[in-house]
Design an enzyme around this catalytic site. Structure first.
Site, short mmCIF file in Angstrom:
data_model
loop_
_atom_site.label_atom_id
_atom_site.label_comp_id
_atom_site.label_asym_id
_atom_site.label_seq_id
_atom_site.Cartn_x
_atom_site.Cartn_y
_atom_site.Cartn_z
N GLY A 1 21.05 -25.42 -43.52
CA GLY A 1 21.52 -25.66 -42.16
C GLY A 1 20.85 -24.73 -41.17
O GLY A 1 20.13 -23.79 -41.55
N GLY B 1 21.47 -22.40 -37.53
CA GLY B 1 22.46 -21.76 -36.69
C GLY B 1 21.81 -21.11 -35.50
O GLY B 1 20.59 -21.23 -35.27
N MET C 1 21.19 -18.06 -34.88
CA MET C 1 20.27 -16.96 -35.16
C MET C 1 19.17 -17.32 -36.14
O MET C 1 18.36 -16.47 -36.50
CB MET C 1 21.05 -15.75 -35.69
CG MET C 1 21.85 -15.02 -34.62
SD MET C 1 20.81 -14.33 -33.33
CE MET C 1 19.88 -13.11 -34.25
N ASP D 1 32.07 -11.88 -35.13
CA ASP D 1 31.84 -13.31 -34.92
C ASP D 1 32.69 -14.13 -35.89
O ASP D 1 32.20 -15.04 -36.56
CB ASP D 1 30.36 -13.64 -35.09
CG ASP D 1 30.00 -15.02 -34.50
OD1 ASP D 1 30.78 -15.52 -33.66
OD2 ASP D 1 28.95 -15.57 -34.87
N ASN E 1 32.23 -19.78 -39.78
CA ASN E 1 31.90 -18.67 -40.67
C ASN E 1 32.94 -18.45 -41.77
O ASN E 1 32.91 -17.44 -42.45
CB ASN E 1 31.73 -17.38 -39.87
CG ASN E 1 30.40 -17.33 -39.14
OD1 ASN E 1 29.47 -18.05 -39.50
ND2 ASN E 1 30.31 -16.52 -38.10
N ASP F 1 28.48 -14.40 -42.74
CA ASP F 1 27.74 -14.05 -41.54
C ASP F 1 28.10 -12.68 -40.99
O ASP F 1 28.29 -12.51 -39.80
CB ASP F 1 27.88 -15.11 -40.46
CG ASP F 1 26.62 -15.19 -39.60
OD1 ASP F 1 25.70 -14.39 -39.82
OD2 ASP F 1 26.55 -16.06 -38.71
#
Length: 445
Positions: A18, A20, A22, A137, A142, A155
């Site tokens: 996947g 994200g 970042m 976060d 997450n 994460d």
């Protein structure tokens, strides 16, 4: 990075997992230890405004921070490497779905199931806090869920150890706006208490379908809402309502520690009532459910400065601290007025009636029911005379009964008991141009 490539001489890339904010996550095979791993490839060109060297330096430091934590409910970080000039975090690979995906598919999860998930996540975060690590976060994306009911937080790559200097000096705020604590959205430094709020927001979204302050495409507008607006009261949380609102208190000092949150969520998952202390400073405001928009006069007292998400945009918000009290015992701040019942009778029931917002033709009230007695309340009723020209349009977390010119609100089945020293609350929208604060009484039926 592509399938078949070997990273750091041992991790053979298998497939893309996947993408994200970042970077990109890949499934790979650790050929040295013969196990699957996840590789999070941080990309300097993803629009963060940071140089590649800065990201590499930060990734190495954050990798060491995340590697401190070894907990059954946290995704482990195994290694930090570089590949093609890009930093990569090598992590435990878990066959799972995110809480965001599961909740979206189901349309919201039952409170008991969410409490069990929250207890596991809180256990991992409490261990992280004990090791000086703030996640920063926490959000449904997450939290990973397996088919056997295991939940793991992931994460920690954007987390930072408490007291460790920030590597970059760009003013960028890490985190997802919809799940940030209000003080962080307003520019304060993230800490363990903001992680507690973000966990509460995550569990709220898993039940309700949306985060506490709703959704907004404009990140700046959403940060404004989080920093200054009241949250939307939960409607589906049932017995978990009071606990969620404890985690989501606006004043960081009013929230539990993550360890206390874990204990309370564990009790809730087992069907036990977790005592929730009454707020010492009732600054948590509840807003009417969308789409109705109301004015927020009296909520925001000023604007200061703070760093914003991924662009260095500046804003800040200051809230009024103290409120004058009149001779009758009512407290008024802008449109916010509060009155409290006289000292409790022998059953210990006390109610505080607070007008938290007003707009042309309407207003909103929050009532906190507190048990100041020495034994558990096994039911409660709050009564007040309805002022002329006013009416109740909508009520949440209670049952409405009319008794002539009086209004009586009784407990729901899920908030029937209030332990000694504990509290619960309900709220409603009223109609009327000049909301009055009536005398209220509370009793055990």
């Amino acid at each position: 990075m592509e399938a078949g490539e070997v990273v750091a001489g041992r991790y053979r890339v298998v497939s893309l997992v996947g993408r994200g904010a970042m970077g990109v996550v890949w499934l790979a095979r650790d050929e040295r230890l013969d196990r699957d791993v996840a590789i999070k490839e941080l990309r300097p060109d993803d629009g963060t405004g940071e140089a590649a060297g800065d990201i590499t330096q930060r990734a190495m430091r954050e990798g060491r921070i995340a590697a401190r934590l070894r907990h059954p409910n946290a995704i482990a970080v195994h290694d930090v490497v570089t590949h093609g000039g890009r930093p990569c975090l090598v992590m435990e690979y878990l066959r799972s779905e995110s809480l965001a995906e599961v909740a979206a598919t189901s349309g919201g999860l039952p409170p008991g199931e969410v409490a069990a998930i929250g207890a596991q996540v809180a256990a991992a975060l409490a261990a992280a806090h004990d090791n000086g690590v703030v996640h920063r976060d926490v959000k449904p994306d997450n939290v990973l869920l397996t088919t056997d009911g295991t939940a793991k937080i992931t994460d920690f790559g954007v987390s930072r150890a408490a007291g460790l200097a920030t590597v970059t000096a760009t003013g960028i705020l890490a985190g997802t706006p919809a799940y940030l604590a209000p003080e962080v959205a307003g520019g304060a430094e993230a800490d363990t208490r903001s992680d507690v709020f973000s966990l509460g927001a995550t569990l709220y979204a898993a039940i309700e379908g949306d985060p506490p302050f709703g959704v907004e495409d404009n990140a700046i507008a959403l940060l404004h809402k989080v920093a200054r607006d009241p949250l939307v009261p939960p409607r589906k949380a049932g017995p978990l309502t009071d606990l969620l609102l404890w985690l989501l208190r606006r004043d960081p000092a009013e929230r539990p520690t993550m360890r206390a949150a874990h204990e309370a969520l564990t009790a809730a998952a087992e069907g036990q009532a977790a005592p929730v202390p009454p707020p010492h400073n009732p600054t948590l405001l509840l807003q009417a459910p969308p789409p109705r928009r109301v004015s927020r006069r009296g909520v925001v007292a000023g604007i200061g400065a703070a760093a914003l998400v991924a662009g260095g945009v500046v804003l800040g918000l200051l809230l009024a601290d103290e409120a004058p009290t009149d001779a009758a015992g009512a407290t008024t701040t802008g449109t916010t007025t509060t009155t409290t019942t006289p000292p409790p009778d022998e059953d210990g029931c006390v109610a505080a009636y607070e007008v938290v917002d007003a707009w042309p033709g309407g207003y909103q009230v929050r009532v906190v029911v507190r048990n100041d007695g020495e034994r558990t309340l096994t039911g409660w009723e709050v009564r007040w005379p309805l002022p002329d020209g006013e009416d109740i349009d909508e009520l949440w977390a209670g049952r409405l009964v009319r008794d002539g010119g009086d209004v009586v609100v009784a407990n729901e089945e899920w908030n029937v008991t209030v332990p000694a020293g504990g509290s619960t609350e309900f709220g409603f929208n009223g109609s009327g141009d000049d909301p009055q604060v009536p005398p209220v009484s509370c009793r055990e039926p």
